[in-house]
Design an enzyme around this catalytic site. Structure first.
Site, PDB file in Angstrom:
ATOM      1  N   CYS A  27       0.820  -1.210   0.000  1.00  0.00           N
ATOM      2  CA  CYS A  27       0.000   0.000   0.000  1.00  0.00           C
ATOM      3  C   CYS A  27       0.856   1.264   0.000  1.00  0.00           C
ATOM      4  O   CYS A  27       0.398   2.332  -0.404  1.00  0.00           O
ATOM      5  CB  CYS A  27      -0.959   0.006   1.192  1.00  0.00           C
ATOM      6  SG  CYS A  27      -0.152   0.015   2.800  1.00  0.00           S
TER       7      CYS A  27
ATOM      8  N   GLY B  97       6.490  -4.345  11.222  1.00  0.00           N
ATOM      9  CA  GLY B  97       6.943  -5.693  10.913  1.00  0.00           C
ATOM     10  C   GLY B  97       6.291  -6.333   9.707  1.00  0.00           C
ATOM     11  O   GLY B  97       6.806  -7.310   9.179  1.00  0.00           O
TER      12      GLY B  97
END
Length: 432
Positions: A50, A115
């Site tokens: 994204c 992460g």
């Protein structure tokens, strides 16, 4: 050969541009094939999230290879080259290698230390192998980057308390409404980002959460994971009636076209009903025209930057520590990369010795007679191969291990001279 990366990210392009360049997972195979069809691209790996689209390539001609990737991106996005180029970054070899290490470690993310990007790099590696885009060099580079990302996660505290895009979205919602416990929340989608949304919403006290999804299976998995949440499943065809009874909507699907736009909302919402839309998808799930509705507040991933900034400073010192680990991984890759220039010399040496072995073996077997040769050929073959391998082992190991470039090249030249190897076939310049 050289390594390069051509891409754009939240640092260089708005969500409106990023969504035009996004390559969904189901299109990776076609995109990889199209890129490898260009004459100067030998290997390719595509990282599409994204917040970024990055194309890593191994190219025989750096300038031509970069130009070919840029042309592909222009064709894919339908953006003219002059408009696209202002949003692109181009990094070559050492800079490209370090960039991928930083990306895998979460140091280039909108949320410093997040992460999720490491899993996305692993997926890039898997898809690159699956679709034959990744060869020897990118395979090694991606593996080294994954190792780097794991080291940063385990050997530093940068991931401690680090927010994800999903948790930043929930923090934004809390800032705007003050009390999530009293809000009716609908999440569109039931993937990984939605799981994180549920997790963070529950931690903020939200108690009325509905999940809109095409199928019930993933929602059932979320319900099993968060049994205390009382999640309500809403089939996709019933999305708009559910949103009409909602205060806050989070969207996080892989849809390539908007799921919500002004026309849909006007048809279902009471004109005086306030609604907050937080879209964390790229391409966007919420069309830009909804901002024209008087009681609708709409946010996308670019609006999360202010929330994220509050969490950055505390992790900057940890990021400096992580950079030191990445330097070690870059050095390890560079040692391997430099050793590649020994491969043509080693292959030529092995080929020459193997030819001699086969010729001498054939002579010996012919002297021994056919009956003896047939019974013992396998043993004699293994014996001669073993002798050759043992003789070649130390020179090959020493040649690869030599880190001083000039010393290594002098050693290769000596080998070529002593064994009268074909200098053209073993030219080291292709890896310079």
């Amino acid at each position: 050969m050289n390594i390069a990366v051509v891409g754009l990210s939240h640092k260089t392009a708005s969500v409106e541009i990023r969504e035009k360049l996004s390559i969904p997972e189901q299109q990776i195979e076609t995109a990889s094939a199209a890129l490898k069809a260009y004459p100067h691209i030998e290997e390719v790996a595509i990282l599409s999230t994204c917040n970024r689209l990055e194309i890593y390539l191994v190219t025989s001609e750096t300038e031509q290879g970069v130009r070919e990737v840029t042309q592909f991106l222009s064709d894919h996005s339908k953006l003219p080259g002059h408009h696209l180029r202002q949003h692109l970054f181009i990094l070559l070899h050492q800079d490209a290698v370090m960039h991928l290490m930083r990306v895998a470690a979460g140091l280039d993310s909108l949320v410093l230390g997040e992460g999720q990007i490491l899993a996305q790099v692993k997926n890039t590696h898997k898809l690159g192998q699956q679709h034959n885009g990744v060869g020897r060099i990118l395979n090694r580079l991606l593996k080294q980057a994954i190792t780097a990302g794991k080291r940063v996660r385990t050997e530093t505290n940068i991931g401690t308390g680090a927010v994800s895009i999903s948790s930043a979205a929930v923090e934004l919602a809390q800032l705007k409404v003050q009390n999530l416990a009293g809000s009716r929340v609908t999440i569109v989608g039931a993937g990984k980002m939605s799981r994180l949304l549920v997790q963070h919403l529950l931690s903020k006290g939200a108690t009325q959460i509905s999940i809109v999804n095409r199928s019930a299976r993933r929602v059932q998995e979320l319900t099993a994971q968060f049994p205390e949440a009382g999640l309500r499943y809403v089939p996709l065809p019933e999305m708009m009636p559910a949103i009409a009874e909602t205060d806050i909507v989070f969207t996080g699907t892989a849809a390539t076209e908007p799921l919500l736009d002004r026309a849909k909302l006007e048809a279902f919402l009471d004109p005086n009903q306030p609604l907050m839309l937080i879209d964390i998808s790229v391409p966007r799930n919420v069309a830009a025209d909804v901002k024209g509705l008087p009681n609708v507040r709409a946010f996308n991933v670019d609006d999360l930057k202010a929330v994220v900034a509050q969490n950055q400073e505390s992790r900057r010192a940890m990021a400096m520590e992580a950079e030191g680990l990445l330097e070690e991984e870059v050095e390890a890759f560079d040692v391997w990369w430099r050793s590649l220039e020994t491969v043509p010399t080693i292959n030529s040496l092995r080929d020459k010795i193997e030819t001699i072995r086969e010729q001498e073996l054939e002579k010996a077997l012919s002297r021994l007679g056919s009956e003896f040769a047939e019974r013992h050929q396998e043993v004699i073959e293994a014996l001669t191969r073993g002798i050759v391998n043992k003789i070649l082992h130390d020179p090959m190991v020493q040649l690869r291990a030599q880190q001083d470039i000039e010393a290594r090249r002098r050693a290769m030249e000596t080998l070529r001279l002593l064994f009268n190897l074909d200098s053209e076939a073993v030219s080291s310049e292709q890896y310079s």
